[in-house]
Design a protein around this motif. Structure first.
Motif, short mmCIF file in Angstrom:
data_model
loop_
_atom_site.label_atom_id
_atom_site.label_comp_id
_atom_site.label_asym_id
_atom_site.label_seq_id
_atom_site.Cartn_x
_atom_site.Cartn_y
_atom_site.Cartn_z
N GLU A 20 -7.04 6.94 -10.53
CA GLU A 20 -7.43 5.53 -10.60
C GLU A 20 -7.28 4.85 -9.25
N SER A 21 -6.20 5.14 -8.53
CA SER A 21 -6.01 4.52 -7.22
C SER A 21 -7.05 5.04 -6.23
N ASP A 22 -7.44 6.31 -6.35
CA ASP A 22 -8.50 6.85 -5.49
C ASP A 22 -9.83 6.18 -5.79
N ASP A 23 -10.10 5.90 -7.08
CA ASP A 23 -11.34 5.21 -7.45
C ASP A 23 -11.38 3.82 -6.86
N ARG A 24 -10.25 3.12 -6.91
CA ARG A 24 -10.21 1.77 -6.33
C ARG A 24 -10.46 1.81 -4.84
N ALA A 25 -9.88 2.76 -4.16
CA ALA A 25 -10.09 2.88 -2.72
C ALA A 25 -11.54 3.26 -2.43
N GLY A 26 -12.13 4.09 -3.26
CA GLY A 26 -13.52 4.49 -3.07
C GLY A 26 -14.48 3.33 -3.24
N ARG A 27 -14.18 2.41 -4.19
CA ARG A 27 -15.05 1.24 -4.37
C ARG A 27 -15.04 0.37 -3.13
#
Length: 154
Positions: free
Chosen positions: A76-83
């Motif tokens: 989830e934290s990787d997804d937020r950083a990717g956005r």
């Protein structure tokens, strides 16, 4: 032999593959459970067998569940950083398109790209705006002073 390959593909399609963290957690619980159980056996405890259901029935599912929870939080934290990165990429693409169409001059394009890269967060954007306002205010004060000096001369 073909059946084993089919089983592997079916398991991969279900998403049952264990990650390295889950495998390490399972291996550690297995090692501890066997060590405790056989240690109790070697010491002569008649209820050494209780270590097996506790370790494999409780400890193993708990350890694998915690590993999966940790990995989901990290994903989830990787997804937020990717956005955040994709928004910057989208803004850069828009700037490139406008520059290619001739809507922006070289200087405007470079200034906007620099500003975009400086302001990767909301706090950075606010700081940049405040610096720009302070520079504009100082420039206006300097122009006012020059006008006043010219009026006194004239």
């Amino acid at each position: 032999m073909a059946a084993a390959g089919t089983d592997d593909r079916a398991e991969a399609e279900r998403g049952d593959d264990d990650t390295p963290l889950q495998e390490i957690a399972a291996g550690a619980v297995t090692l501890v459970t066997l060590g405790v159980a056989f240690g109790l056996l070697a010491l002569g405890y008649p209820f050494f067998w209780v270590a097996f259901p506790i370790g494999f029935g409780g400890g193993l599912p708990l350890a694998v569940g915690l590993a999966r929870w940790y990995e989901s939080k990290e994903a989830e934290s990787d997804d937020r950083a990717g956005r955040g990165r994709s928004e910057t990429d989208t803004a850069l693409d828009t700037l490139r398109d406008r520059y290619a169409r001739g809507e922006l001059t070289d200087d405007e394009f470079e200034d906007r790209v620099e500003r975009l890269l400086e302001t990767e967060s909301v706090g950075d954007a606010r700081a940049t705006i405040e610096r720009a306002r302070a520079t504009d205010d100082a420039g206006e004060r300097g122009a006012d002073e020059e006008r006043a000096v010219e009026e006194e001369r004239g």
